[in-house]
Design an enzyme around this catalytic site. Structure first.
Site, PDB file in Angstrom:
ATOM      1  N   GLU A 114       0.792  -1.230   0.000  1.00 31.64           N
ATOM      2  CA  GLU A 114       0.000   0.000   0.000  1.00 31.64           C
ATOM      3  C   GLU A 114       0.829   1.288   0.000  1.00 31.64           C
ATOM      4  O   GLU A 114       0.422   2.274  -0.612  1.00 31.64           O
ATOM      5  CB  GLU A 114      -0.944   0.008   1.206  1.00 31.64           C
ATOM      6  CG  GLU A 114      -1.989  -1.097   1.196  1.00 31.64           C
ATOM      7  CD  GLU A 114      -2.988  -0.930   0.060  1.00 31.64           C
ATOM      8  OE1 GLU A 114      -3.140   0.206  -0.446  1.00 31.64           O
ATOM      9  OE2 GLU A 114      -3.606  -1.931  -0.342  1.00 31.64           O
ATOM     10  N   SER A 389     -29.505 -28.331 -21.618  1.00 31.74           N
ATOM     11  CA  SER A 389     -30.352 -27.893 -22.725  1.00 31.74           C
ATOM     12  C   SER A 389     -30.993 -26.535 -22.516  1.00 31.74           C
ATOM     13  O   SER A 389     -31.622 -26.002 -23.437  1.00 31.74           O
ATOM     14  CB  SER A 389     -31.449 -28.940 -22.981  1.00 31.74           C
ATOM     15  OG  SER A 389     -30.890 -30.135 -23.494  1.00 31.74           O
TER      16      SER A 389
END
Length: 862
Positions: A114, A389
């Site tokens: 950071e 399907s």
């Protein structure tokens, strides 16, 4: 004096004459530089004053430092579709850690990630800021941040999260003040306790306990690196939900630690080789949660985080969601009891998404059954399973209608078939059978695989992929196996519901979402609802919908059908490979996934069912209907008391009469039998051009004639045929005295004899030309057979004859003239003509319906 003055003037002129003359238009370089320098100084002063003034203007409304806000996050409130608050999300789950208790390993990981110069700057890292400025100039403002740990503390505590120059100026000003008021150690302590770490938690210590069940002092290098990398995007790097993302991020942190000298290369490589999941808390041991509507709240949290630089747990937001509490309560009741559906066991899982068809707003989410882990796996949003399907309308038939203008009648051949790969791999239907030519509607309703692949091949892979992507299905690649749902990555119920809703909304797609608006602490309101987009033609949406209705009425989805409700939908199951079945003892007919996705004009729902461990558990044939049962129950519940309109036929669609089994499809002719006609939809202007001639009328036979031969007791039947005689035969039927007709023969000749006919009977014959399935109008003819004469009739006839003779003699005597002609023909001659108008003779006593006594060709009785 005058002379002296004159001499001085002369000397001055003489001196001036001796000086070199300046060229015309040229100035002294020294004077020009001086002027430029002065201008730059002036501009600098003006710029500095302007900058100071601008900065002062930007920071004039900067909030004051408040220690309570620095250390305590503010919770956010969530509101349902009616504006009623239903949840408050705050930082209740937080374990505080003092700076002196933070191990050096953890601090080093955070600093490397950071703010590596944290202890060297005064709140603003000038070096990092310079790099960010260059990136923002080249890539656009906001493309790269330069926030230090100090700036992140003030940003998370006091400021809104818009990326503007004003907010950045306020952030810098507050950071400078914070550095003056607090020590570096105090600021670092604020940061590690305030950062959001997913799982509804804040602080590095809280995260350590949630993910590893460890104190900070017990963390290993790879674990500390994982935690240090999470604050950048907590939800995306949550190791419980996205271990792959978390591992990539962790490895970046380890690389940064090595780059900045915190660890050696060997230490880095050793830590990077450790799988992230190896030391995570097991699912069954994770902390349980009791939050209401947990699955929906999870989705809201992720969506808010994706909207921008927001922290839903500490920013005090007012979040207006799309939740329907009644629907959500019912979904959770369905999943967590056996009152609605009888589940096979406690491990059986399901994921459900309920949307508003028109807006894409998520009304309810079913994240799973018997969820124990707090913010556990959300099967409605996070699962990625093959759709089976249910993908066929999206990848096969939808694109075929959209790009090829196929009608719902389009004929496909369900026959033995292969993929187009070099090995010609065969494709099978679920029942390992083939049903021959069928319409696209029938193929979709019965979920046949071969026609689905044929449709995908006809459209082309790239167009099919583009169509699916526009519907929110995130395909990165496509193969022919995708035609029947064999996707490599899989999809979620949320994605499937979003795709199906576009079919139900006339081709408009709206990305499914749980958040409509976010209100910030200062009252600013952000409209976050995505805009609708046209992703297909209205004829595509309607024709897919109409075919999907057939799935529920007479196809594979009848268990999901709801009486008196206009609903469309599709089933889907996936298969195990033969190797997996053999290795795990999975019986034939068992499947790993069962789906149902469907919609009305009001709601769209997608339901997935299965097991977390697909190789250990499987869905048997009976339980494959559970997805349909859940859909039916949910759709019935939310539709109760609400008007559900039917899907309207757009002007771009027309209805056509098609003859069954025609390839390519042809219009039914006026002679096509009604049971061979199907009524389907076509894109207007694209109906079939050809009319079927399979059942066209042949020319009728002509000059039909029937006569009775008394000597042989036979009827002689004949006719002519003036049409094309190739392959034409004649079907001869007969009836007696108006009884039922019986077929006598089918012959290629144009005459025949009927023997042993019944005396006194009236015979009616019909002759029809036939050729295959074609036939003509029949020609008909009738003839009467004389009745036998009785003794009494012979005696009476004899007397009559004598009487007539006497009368003739009397006339002869009176007039002397004899008639040349009798009064009539013998009434029993039995002759007929093609119109059946011959003298009928005596019908005798033959009763109606008397069967034909002898088949054709039978010789007369002796």
């Amino acid at each position: 004096m005058a002379d002296q003055y004159q001499s001085r003037e002369e000397r001055r002129k003489q001196l001036a004459a001796k000086k070199p003359k300046k060229g015309k238009g040229k100035k002294s370089p020294r004077g020009t530089f001086k002027k430029i320098f002065l201008v730059l100084i002036a501009l600098g002063i003006i710029g500095m004053l302007t900058g100071v003034a601008t900065f002062a203007f930007m920071v004039k409304d900067t909030p004051k430092l408040d220690e309570a806000q620095l250390r305590d996050p503010i919770s956010s409130k969530l509101y349902d579709i009616n504006g009623k608050e239903f949840a408050e999300v705050g930082s209740v789950n937080r374990d505080y850690v003092a700076y002196e208790d933070i191990p050096e390993l953890v601090e080093s990981a955070i600093l490397a990630t950071e703010d590596v110069r944290f202890y060297d700057h005064n709140g603003i890292d000038v070096i990092r800021l310079g790099g960010a400025v260059i990136a923002n100039i080249t890539d656009g403002f906001g493309s790269e941040g330069a926030s230090t740990i100090t700036q992140q503390v003030v940003k998370n505590s006091f400021l809104e999260f818009d990326k503007t120059l004003s907010r950045k100026a306020q952030e810098a000003w507050l950071a400078f003040q914070l550095e003056r008021k607090y020590t570096k150690q105090e600021i670092f302590e604020m940061y590690v306790n305030k950062i959001y770490m997913s799982e509804k938690s804040h602080g590095i210590l809280t995260a350590s306990k949630i993910y590893f069940d460890k104190e900070l002092s017990e963390l290993q290098l790879h674990e500390a690196a994982l935690l240090a990398g999470m604050p950048q995007s907590p939800e995306n790097y949550n190791p419980f939900k996205h271990p792959d993302n978390a591992e990539k991020r962790r490895n970046i942190v380890l690389s940064l630690m090595n780059q900045h000298g915190f660890i050696t290369k060997d230490e880095m490589q050793a830590a990077q080789a450790i799988p992230v999941e190896s030391s995570l808390v097991k699912a069954e041991n994770r902390e349980t949660g009791e939050d209401q509507y947990d699955a929906f709240v999870d989705a809201v949290i992720e969506e808010v985080q994706a909207q921008g630089d927001f922290d839903i747990f500490s920013d005090g937001l007012h979040i207006y969601t799309t939740l329907d509490q009644d629907a959500q309560t019912h979904v959770e009741h369905m999943l967590n009891s056996n009152e609605v559906v009888q589940f096979p066991d406690d491990e059986f899982q399901a994921g459900i998404t309920l949307l508003d068809t028109k807006t894409g707003e998520v009304r309810a989410l079913g994240g799973g059954r018997n969820q124990q882990a707090k913010r556990g796996f959300n099967y409605a949003v996070d699962t990625q399973r093959q759709p089976g399907s249910t993908i066929k309308p999206i990848l096969d038939y939808g694109p075929a209608i959209e790009y090829l203008q196929w009608g719902t009648y389009h004929t496909l051949d369900d026959k033995p078939y292969t993929y187009s790969d070099p090995k010609k791999t065969p494709i099978n239907n679920w029942d390992n059978k083939h049903m021959g030519p069928m319409s696209m509607r029938e193929a979709l309703a019965k979920s046949r695989n071969v026609p689905a692949l044929q449709a995908l091949q006809a459209v082309g892979l790239n167009k099919a992929k583009d169509f699916a992507v526009k519907l929110g299905i995130p395909l990165e690649e496509i193969h022919e196996s995708y035609a029947i749902g064999g996707l490599d990555k899989g999809v979620s119920p949320l994605e499937m519901a979003g795709a199906y809703s576009a079919f139900g909304n006339n081709g408009f797609y709206t990305k499914p979402h749980t958040v409509k608006m976010i209100e910030l602490r200062d009252g600013t309101k952000l409209d976050t609802a995505p805009e609708s987009q046209v992703v297909m033609k209205d004829y595509t949406a309607f024709m897919i919908t109409d075919m999907l209705k057939s799935v529920l009425s007479n196809g594979t989805g009848q268990a999901a059908n709801i009486p008196n409700l206009h609903v469309a939908g599709k089933t889907g199951t996936t298969n195990y490979s033969s190797d997996v079945k053999k290795a795990n003892g999975i019986p034939n007919g068992a499947v790993p996934d069962a789906w149902f996705a469907g919609y009305t004009t009001n709601y769209t729902a997608a339901v997935w069912t299965g097991y977390e461990n697909q190789k250990k558990n499987y869905i048997n044939s009976k339980d494959q209907k559970i997805a349909q049962q859940l859909f039916k129950n949910l759709m019935t519940h939310v539709s109760k008391g609400k008007e559900t309109a039917d899907f309207t036929v757009p002007k771009t669609v027309e209805k056509v009469a098609i003859e069954k089994g025609t390839i390519p499809a042809k219009l039914a002719s006026e002679f096509t039998p009604e049971d061979q006609v199907i009524y389907e939809y076509a894109v207007k202007g694209n109906r079939p051009n050809q009319v079927s001639d399979r059942y066209d009328r042949l020319d009728s036979p002509s000059n039909a004639n029937a006569s009775y031969e008394q000597a042989s007791n036979e009827i002689v039947l004949s006719w002519d045929y003036n049409g094309k005689a190739d392959g034409v035969q004649f079907q001869v039927n007969a009836s007696i005295n108006g009884g039922a007709a019986q077929q006598l023969t089918v012959t290629g000749e144009k005459s025949m004899r009927v023997a042993n006919v019944v005396a006194g009977g009236t015979y009616t014959f019909t002759i029809t030309a036939i050729k295959g399935e074609q036939s003509s109008e029949p020609a008909s003819v009738s003839v009467s057979v004389p009745a036998p004469v009785t003794e009494e009739e012979e005696f009476e006839e004899g007397e009559d004859e004598q009487g007539r003779n006497r009368e003739e003699e009397h006339e002869e005597d009176d007039d002397g003239d004899q008639s040349d002609e009798g009064e009539g023909d013998n009434p029993g001659n039995g002759n007929g003509n093609g119109n059946g108008n011959g003298n009928p003779g005596d019908p005798g006593t033959q009763p109606p319906g008397q069967p034909i006594p002898n088949p054709p060709g039978t010789p007369p009785s002796p």
